[in-house]
Design a protein around this motif. Structure first.
Motif, short mmCIF file in Angstrom:
data_model
loop_
_atom_site.label_atom_id
_atom_site.label_comp_id
_atom_site.label_asym_id
_atom_site.label_seq_id
_atom_site.Cartn_x
_atom_site.Cartn_y
_atom_site.Cartn_z
N LEU A 1 0.86 -1.18 0.00
CA LEU A 1 0.00 0.00 0.00
C LEU A 1 0.90 1.23 0.00
O LEU A 1 2.03 1.19 0.49
N TYR A 2 0.36 2.34 -0.52
CA TYR A 2 1.13 3.59 -0.61
C TYR A 2 0.31 4.72 0.01
O TYR A 2 -0.89 4.84 -0.26
N LEU A 3 0.96 5.50 0.85
CA LEU A 3 0.27 6.62 1.49
C LEU A 3 0.12 7.76 0.49
O LEU A 3 1.10 8.31 0.01
N ALA A 4 -1.14 8.11 0.18
CA ALA A 4 -1.41 9.17 -0.79
C ALA A 4 -1.69 10.51 -0.11
O ALA A 4 -1.26 11.55 -0.59
N ASP A 5 -2.40 10.49 1.01
CA ASP A 5 -2.72 11.73 1.72
C ASP A 5 -2.95 11.41 3.20
O ASP A 5 -3.38 10.33 3.55
N GLY A 6 -2.65 12.40 4.04
CA GLY A 6 -2.79 12.22 5.48
C GLY A 6 -1.46 11.94 6.16
O GLY A 6 -1.41 11.25 7.18
N HIS A 7 -0.38 12.49 5.61
CA HIS A 7 0.96 12.18 6.11
C HIS A 7 1.14 12.57 7.58
O HIS A 7 1.69 11.79 8.38
N TYR A 8 0.70 13.76 7.96
CA TYR A 8 0.91 14.17 9.36
C TYR A 8 0.00 13.39 10.30
O TYR A 8 0.36 13.11 11.45
N ARG A 9 -1.19 12.99 9.82
CA ARG A 9 -2.08 12.19 10.66
C ARG A 9 -1.53 10.78 10.86
O ARG A 9 -1.63 10.20 11.93
N MET A 10 -0.92 10.24 9.81
CA MET A 10 -0.27 8.93 9.92
C MET A 10 0.88 9.00 10.91
O MET A 10 1.02 8.16 11.81
N ALA A 11 1.75 10.02 10.77
CA ALA A 11 2.90 10.16 11.66
C ALA A 11 2.46 10.36 13.11
O ALA A 11 3.08 9.83 14.03
N ALA A 12 1.38 11.11 13.30
CA ALA A 12 0.86 11.33 14.66
C ALA A 12 0.31 10.03 15.25
O ALA A 12 0.49 9.76 16.44
#
Length: 416
Positions: A202-213
């Motif tokens: 899977l590839y992260l397309a959007d929500g990078h800061y929410r994923m990192a949090a």
């Protein structure tokens, strides 16, 4: 192997669904936010109301009030709790574009172990704030957007579910249609789980800061926990919407620079000519229709910047990404912007439109006098993002703007 799980989703009762979810508050003007806060109907913005009163108390205390308001909604019987489910989501825009995907839980470990690949850098300030939000509210209210190579079996499974009546159907203030179907049949859940967990990646397309949090929040919980059995703890899961890469819409982010500093026009072009072939385009807006072509607007004229062949593709495949080349050959050597703090002070980002409209918008902002020079890009194709992700490399933040844009509060996860 990937992990994909159902969860006990929470959503507003059907009679209130039309006005409940919202886009991220950043999408609205201050006047629009004030109007929404005056509305007396149950709404997600009412739950997060304390976050808007910045002068009243520290952020930590305001987040505590958000959690309290969420629990009041539960006690007032405004929210419904589903059995363990996954959800099929469809978004349809006025122009006929349709996005569809599957909402479920992906393990934090999948992100940490690179089974979910992350192509773009995270904005740390946003991550810090959202980590505190998760630490105090224990609420995930907007899924991160993940993508995968097209899978015909998943397409057929989704289409079958979408023939039934949706759990709810709304049209938002932009006349965009949102439909949700709930899947809680054990056999179907097992089929979806098996198919998704066998995807190559899977590839992260959007929500990078929410994923990192979510990762940071999970790590904090693990440090505090006495038990090491984290399998069923929702604090170690990330609510995610999975959409085929063929369904994504990837837009460019253009760059605006406030000041040339001590640079004269002659010095600017001398420095650019080391790395780029420059073609003057005149006053007519120029959209870069190919990779490695950059549109520059300066002093009421447009220029085409074409990166010289000897500077493409280095190092490795980051050299195929125009925003990386911009940072390497324009921000640094031309404007002497060498770190993120300087970049924040002098550079702003404007969403593009994949056509000339985005360039015209860029021109108007410069003509208004707030910026001296602007650079427009050709959008990055998913194939390039995939290559970068597979190499475990990171492109600059604000390189892509990806649709569908999701609503907050449509489906929520309570991690407590």
């Amino acid at each position: 192997m990937l992990s994909f799980k159902p969860f006990k989703g929470i959503h507003i009762k059907e009679e209130y669904i039309e006005k409940f979810p919202i886009y991220t508050p950043e999408k609205y003007t201050e006047e629009q936010i004030k109007a929404k806060l005056k509305d007396k109907n149950p709404s997600y913005i009412d739950i997060i109301r304390p976050t808007f009163f910045k002068g009243e108390s520290p952020l930590k205390n305001r987040f505590k009030k958000v959690r309290k308001r969420f629990e009041e909604y539960i006690n007032e019987n405004l929210l419904e709790h589903d059995p363990a489910s996954i959800y099929i989501y469809e978004q349809k825009k006025r122009n006929g574009e349709i996005f569809k995907g599957i909402i479920g839980l992906v393990s934090v470990e999948d992100f940490k172990e690179n089974r979910v690949k992350i192509p773009e850098k995270t904005i740390e300030q946003k991550q810090k704030i959202f980590t505190e939000f998760l630490d105090i509210t224990y609420l995930q209210t907007n899924p991160v957007l993940l993508t995968y190579d097209s899978n015909s079996k998943l397409d057929v499974m989704m289409e079958l579910e979408m023939k039934s009546k949706p759990l709810f159907h709304i049209e938002d203030e932009l006349d965009i249609s949102h439909k949700i179907w709930k899947v809680d049949n054990r056999l179907k859940l097992a089929q979806f789980k098996e198919t998704i967990e066998n995807l190559p990646a899977l590839y992260l397309a959007d929500g990078h800061y929410r994923m990192a949090a979510a990762i940071e929040h999970s790590d904090k919980i693990k440090e505090k926990a006495k038990s090491k059995d984290f399998l069923f703890d929702m604090n170690h899961q990330v609510m995610s919407l999975l959409i085929s890469s063929h369904s994504l819409k990837i837009y460019e982010y253009n760059r605006l620079i406030k000041s040339l500093g001590s640079l004269t026009k002659d010095k600017l072009f001398t420095k650019l000519e080391k790395y780029f072939t420059i073609n003057e385009k005149g006053e007519q807006p120029y959209f870069p229709s190919h990779k490695h072509h950059i549109s520059m607007y300066f002093d009421k004229k447009f220029y085409g910047l074409y990166i010289k062949h000897e500077y493409r593709g280095t190092p490795d495949d980051l050299g195929n990404i125009d925003t990386y080349l911009f940072n390497k050959f324009i921000l640094g050597p031309v404007f002497n912007i060498s770190d993120e703090n300087e970049e924040k002070k002098l550079v702003s980002y404007l969403k593009g439109t994949n056509d000339i409209k985005g360039i015209i918008n860029m021109k108007q902002v410069v003509d208004n006098g707030d910026y001296q020079i602007a650079f427009g890009f050709y959008s990055i194709p998913f194939s390039d993002l995939k290559v970068i992700s597979d190499l475990n490399l990171k492109i600059p933040a604000k390189s892509t703007y990806i649709e569908p844009e999701l609503l907050s509060g449509l489906i929520m996860l309570d991690m407590k």
